[in-house]
Design a protein around this motif. Structure first.
Motif, PDB file in Angstrom:
ATOM      1  N   ASN A   1      -4.805  12.478   2.194  1.00 37.96           N
ATOM      2  CA  ASN A   1      -5.300  13.618   2.972  1.00 37.96           C
ATOM      3  C   ASN A   1      -4.854  14.947   2.379  1.00 37.96           C
ATOM      4  N   ASP A   2      -4.559  14.911   1.081  1.00 40.27           N
ATOM      5  CA  ASP A   2      -4.158  16.130   0.372  1.00 40.27           C
ATOM      6  C   ASP A   2      -5.259  16.472  -0.628  1.00 40.27           C
ATOM      7  N   SER A   3      -5.995  17.518  -0.352  1.00 40.81           N
ATOM      8  CA  SER A   3      -7.143  17.884  -1.189  1.00 40.81           C
ATOM      9  C   SER A   3      -6.736  18.290  -2.598  1.00 40.81           C
ATOM     10  N   HIS A   4      -5.445  18.575  -2.804  1.00 40.19           N
ATOM     11  CA  HIS A   4      -4.988  19.000  -4.128  1.00 40.19           C
ATOM     12  C   HIS A   4      -4.744  17.822  -5.069  1.00 40.19           C
ATOM     13  N   GLN A   5      -4.711  16.599  -4.545  1.00 37.36           N
ATOM     14  CA  GLN A   5      -4.368  15.445  -5.363  1.00 37.36           C
ATOM     15  C   GLN A   5      -5.484  15.077  -6.352  1.00 37.36           C
ATOM     16  N   ILE A   6      -6.718  15.039  -5.874  1.00 34.31           N
ATOM     17  CA  ILE A   6      -7.845  14.623  -6.723  1.00 34.31           C
ATOM     18  C   ILE A   6      -8.009  15.520  -7.949  1.00 34.31           C
ATOM     19  N   PRO A   7      -7.980  16.861  -7.811  1.00 26.83           N
ATOM     20  CA  PRO A   7      -8.136  17.703  -9.011  1.00 26.83           C
ATOM     21  C   PRO A   7      -7.057  17.469 -10.077  1.00 26.83           C
ATOM     22  N   HIS A   8      -5.869  17.008  -9.678  1.00 32.73           N
ATOM     23  CA  HIS A   8      -4.789  16.763 -10.640  1.00 32.73           C
ATOM     24  C   HIS A   8      -4.915  15.405 -11.315  1.00 32.73           C
ATOM     25  N   LEU A   9      -5.845  14.583 -10.849  1.00 36.26           N
ATOM     26  CA  LEU A   9      -5.952  13.212 -11.348  1.00 36.26           C
ATOM     27  C   LEU A   9      -6.225  13.181 -12.848  1.00 36.26           C
ATOM     28  N   GLN A  10      -7.160  14.001 -13.319  1.00 40.37           N
ATOM     29  CA  GLN A  10      -7.521  14.017 -14.732  1.00 40.37           C
ATOM     30  C   GLN A  10      -6.310  14.341 -15.612  1.00 40.37           C
ATOM     31  N   LYS A  11      -5.548  15.339 -15.218  1.00 42.72           N
ATOM     32  CA  LYS A  11      -4.382  15.751 -16.001  1.00 42.72           C
ATOM     33  C   LYS A  11      -3.344  14.633 -16.057  1.00 42.72           C
TER      34      LYS A  11
ATOM     35  N   TYR B   1      -1.437   2.126 -12.947  1.00 43.86           N
ATOM     36  CA  TYR B   1      -1.057   3.503 -12.628  1.00 43.86           C
ATOM     37  C   TYR B   1      -2.270   4.302 -12.161  1.00 43.86           C
ATOM     38  N   ILE B   2      -3.384   4.142 -12.849  1.00 44.12           N
ATOM     39  CA  ILE B   2      -4.607   4.836 -12.445  1.00 44.12           C
ATOM     40  C   ILE B   2      -5.054   4.362 -11.066  1.00 44.12           C
ATOM     41  N   GLN B   3      -4.912   3.051 -10.828  1.00 41.61           N
ATOM     42  CA  GLN B   3      -5.268   2.509  -9.519  1.00 41.61           C
ATOM     43  C   GLN B   3      -4.408   3.124  -8.418  1.00 41.61           C
ATOM     44  N   ALA B   4      -3.086   3.193  -8.658  1.00 40.40           N
ATOM     45  CA  ALA B   4      -2.184   3.767  -7.661  1.00 40.40           C
ATOM     46  C   ALA B   4      -2.452   5.260  -7.467  1.00 40.40           C
TER      47      ALA B   4
ATOM     48  N   HIS C   1       0.823  -1.213   0.000  1.00 40.93           N
ATOM     49  CA  HIS C   1       0.000   0.000   0.000  1.00 40.93           C
ATOM     50  C   HIS C   1       0.857   1.263   0.000  1.00 40.93           C
ATOM     51  N   ASP C   2       2.041   1.166  -0.591  1.00 36.70           N
ATOM     52  CA  ASP C   2       2.904   2.338  -0.770  1.00 36.70           C
ATOM     53  C   ASP C   2       2.542   2.952  -2.125  1.00 36.70           C
ATOM     54  N   TYR C   3       1.417   3.650  -2.150  1.00 36.74           N
ATOM     55  CA  TYR C   3       0.893   4.164  -3.415  1.00 36.74           C
ATOM     56  C   TYR C   3       1.756   5.290  -3.978  1.00 36.74           C
ATOM     57  N   ALA C   4       2.452   6.016  -3.111  1.00 41.29           N
ATOM     58  CA  ALA C   4       3.306   7.117  -3.584  1.00 41.29           C
ATOM     59  C   ALA C   4       4.416   6.574  -4.485  1.00 41.29           C
ATOM     60  N   GLN C   5       5.114   5.533  -4.015  1.00 36.61           N
ATOM     61  CA  GLN C   5       6.182   4.978  -4.853  1.00 36.61           C
ATOM     62  C   GLN C   5       5.607   4.169  -6.006  1.00 36.61           C
ATOM     63  N   ALA C   6       4.485   3.497  -5.767  1.00 33.99           N
ATOM     64  CA  ALA C   6       3.870   2.683  -6.823  1.00 33.99           C
ATOM     65  C   ALA C   6       3.548   3.532  -8.046  1.00 33.99           C
ATOM     66  N   LYS C   7       2.976   4.705  -7.832  1.00 31.63           N
ATOM     67  CA  LYS C   7       2.588   5.528  -8.984  1.00 31.63           C
ATOM     68  C   LYS C   7       3.814   6.049  -9.733  1.00 31.63           C
ATOM     69  N   GLU C   8       4.894   6.328  -9.011  1.00 33.93           N
ATOM     70  CA  GLU C   8       6.110   6.793  -9.676  1.00 33.93           C
ATOM     71  C   GLU C   8       6.736   5.674 -10.508  1.00 33.93           C
TER      72      GLU C   8
ATOM     73  N   THR D   1      -5.292   6.843  -7.946  1.00 28.52           N
ATOM     74  CA  THR D   1      -6.573   7.005  -7.266  1.00 28.52           C
ATOM     75  C   THR D   1      -6.440   6.718  -5.775  1.00 28.52           C
ATOM     76  N   LEU D   2      -5.811   5.585  -5.434  1.00 24.70           N
ATOM     77  CA  LEU D   2      -5.671   5.225  -4.027  1.00 24.70           C
ATOM     78  C   LEU D   2      -4.764   6.203  -3.293  1.00 24.70           C
ATOM     79  N   TYR D   3      -3.737   6.694  -3.984  1.00 27.11           N
ATOM     80  CA  TYR D   3      -2.871   7.697  -3.361  1.00 27.11           C
ATOM     81  C   TYR D   3      -3.658   8.978  -3.086  1.00 27.11           C
ATOM     82  N   SER D   4      -4.439   9.386  -4.065  1.00 24.95           N
ATOM     83  CA  SER D   4      -5.222  10.618  -3.908  1.00 24.95           C
ATOM     84  C   SER D   4      -6.237  10.496  -2.775  1.00 24.95           C
ATOM     85  N   LEU D   5      -6.877   9.327  -2.691  1.00 20.99           N
ATOM     86  CA  LEU D   5      -7.924   9.131  -1.685  1.00 20.99           C
ATOM     87  C   LEU D   5      -7.350   8.935  -0.285  1.00 20.99           C
TER      88      LEU D   5
END
Length: 548
Positions: free
Chosen positions: A331-341, A319-322, A289-296, A324-328
């Motif tokens: 606890n950083d509200s700025h992560q979700i808006p950047h998801l689409q980009k 990548y989308i899974q990582a 569940h280390d989504y930060a490194q997983a997405k990179e 999404t789970l990282y964003s959710l």
């Protein structure tokens, strides 16, 4: 794997050699032609890029493949070599020499991972080239039965010829025994591999043999012993990335997932161009569940695999899974808006590669965008996009694409369509993919998702029990709350419609209930549900129309 041996005989075999030279630089082509002609080789075919080289190989075979690592835009030499081997376009008796002007460790290890017969750094002299070529030709000639069995995936024959050649060719005895042991592992005969490598190591230390011994012990469940052998391998050969990888596997088996991730990270740092190492690191990151490194890691994997035989939509889905789970979970509200980009950027990286294959990329892209909408808090919009993207196989699930099926299941879990997602598990089991399986498991194991599902199921069960007991008002309350928790769940929506239809005729709030029922019906209207849900919705829709 390259072998260092004494210099073979100076004389080339009498048969004229056919050479395919793959290089985009005209000056290098001219120089190499001069060297080859001086060595008595005049049948030379040139290709400026990977695609041209592939066409040449499809029309005929060569004795010597001289491939430059850097081929400009598109596939590099390593990716080309992997592709040619994958399509069986290089004969077992042929020699492959890879050249590069980049002496960095990452470049060298990347080239060696494709297992050419020789690897040369530019610039090199005619004498250097002649020595390497003669050595490679002599080795190929001596070990042709091994390479033929390898090309045919004839494992029993490979064991037989490896054992025989170890006796008749002492210079290559260690290589033959290691190949024999690796083949035992392929045939799940780990004890035979262990015995053979222990015998070899009793005479002299050999890093490859020690690595295979560690792998054999790991297969036999002797994980502590495997760790010892693999650590010894790394002490003697620190840059052997396969030893790091198998040490990670042993650590995973012992339950030390943190150490496993560390070892894989070291391996990727040593050989950053390795798709297989990056993939395994991504899988372990997801397991932990280390989504930060997983997405990179997954983002780099998308780039690494883009022009190779390893290109697959599973990397983008993971990548989308990582993301999404990282964003959710960040606890950083700025992560979700950047998801689409971020998702759009990843889609654009793979679009050309996947569009050229038989893969249904438009449907895949729509499913990915549906997942983004769900994560952005638009579950109903995402649901419509998801079901429409899949309507071509919803009614006929005989041969669904594993990638589309996997992404659909992930989206359904994300959406809260738990029942439907669970029903796809049997189809997913028929098309196993480790990364996809791990992604789905992370969706099931995610704490917030588990809490959401548990509460939904409690409410839906309470509503069902109340309905069966004739307590319709109570049932409606529970189904409403279930939908508040998972707004796009079809089962809860259908249950609510069924209760509303029974309450409407005799309730003082008939108009309000009718409006609520109409709104819920409209949410499902036009969505190509699965056959069972569609049949139930059709019947409820007819009943609703009769009451109006």
């Amino acid at each position: 794997m390259l072998i260092s041996d004494k210099e073979p005989e100076k004389k080339f075999p009498a048969k004229p050699k056919r050479v395919l030279m793959v290089n985009e630089q005209r000056s290098f082509q001219v120089m190499m032609k001069a060297i080859l002609i001086n060595l008595g080789i005049s049948n030379i075919t040139s290709a400026n890029n990977a695609e041209e080289a592939r066409r040449r190989c499809q029309k005929g075979t060569f004795d010597i493949y001289l491939i430059d690592y850097d081929l400009g835009v598109g596939e590099n030499g390593r990716q080309l070599l992997e592709s040619l081997k994958n399509q069986n376009l290089i004969p077992p008796q042929s020699v492959v020499i890879m050249v590069s002007g980049d002496s960095s460790r990452a470049m060298v290890l990347s080239a060696l991972e494709a297992e050419p017969d020789e690897y040369l750094m530019k610039p090199f002299s005619q004498e250097q080239f002649a020595f390497r070529l003669k050595r490679a030709l002599a080795r190929r000639q001596a070990l042709t039965p091994i390479f033929t069995a390898l090309a045919d995936s004839n494992w029993p024959a490979l064991i037989t010829v490896s054992a025989a050649l170890a006796q008749t060719h002492p210079r290559f005895a260690n290589y033959c025994r290691c190949i024999q042991a690796e083949t035992y592992l392929k045939l799940e005969q780990a004890q035979d591999a262990r015995d053979l490598m222990r015998q070899l190591l009793a005479g002299q230390e050999n890093s490859w043999a020690r690595l295979i011994l560690g792998k054999a012990c790991n297969s036999l469940g002797l994980h502590e012993e495997a760790v010892g052998h693999l650590q010894t391998t790394l002490k003697n050969t620190p840059l052997m990335v396969e030893a790091h990888r198998w040490l990670a596997e042993s650590m995973l088996a012992l339950g030390n997932t943190e150490r496993a991730q560390q070892e894989l990270k070291r391996a990727v740092d040593i050989s950053p161009q390795s798709v297989l190492l990056a993939r395994r690191l991504a899988e372990v990151c997801l397991i932990r569940h280390d989504y930060a490194q997983a997405k990179e890691v997954l983002l780099s994997l998308i780039e690494l695999s883009r022009n190779s035989i390893h290109c697959t939509p599973h990397y983008l889905g993971a990548y989308i899974q990582a993301l999404t789970l990282y964003s959710l979970n960040s606890n950083d509200s700025h992560q979700i808006p950047h998801l689409q980009k971020q998702v759009n950027a990843a889609l654009s990286r793979l679009r050309d590669s996947l569009m050229m294959s038989e893969f249904n990329y438009p449907a895949f892209e729509q499913i990915c965008q549906a997942r983004v909408q769900i994560a952005l808090g638009e579950p109903l919009k995402g649901k419509r996009m998801l079901y429409r993207a899949n309507q071509h196989w919803l009614d006929d699930q005989a041969n669904p694409s594993p990638a589309l099926l996997g992404e659909t299941a992930l989206a359904l879990y994300q959406l809260g369509e738990f029942e439907y997602a669970d029903s796809l598990q049997s189809l997913l089991a028929a098309n196993p993919d480790t990364l996809l399986t791990i992604c789905i498991q992370t969706a099931l194991d995610d704490r917030s998702a588990q809490e959401q599902r548990q509460r939904y199921e409690e409410l839906n069960n309470l509503g069902t029990n109340a309905y069966q007991a004739g307590e319709l008002e109570q049932a409606l309350t529970h189904f409403r709350e279930a939908l508040r928790r998972v707004p796009a769940n079809t089962v809860a929506a259908l249950n609510k419609i069924q209760v509303l239809l029974l309450l409407m005729p005799n309730s003082q709030k008939s108009l309000q209930l009718r409006a609520e029922c109409k709104a819920t019906v409209e949410e499902l209207d036009g969505i190509p549900l699965n056959p069972t849900q569609q049949e139930r919705f059709h019947a409820l829709r007819q009943e609703f129309d009769k009451l109006n």
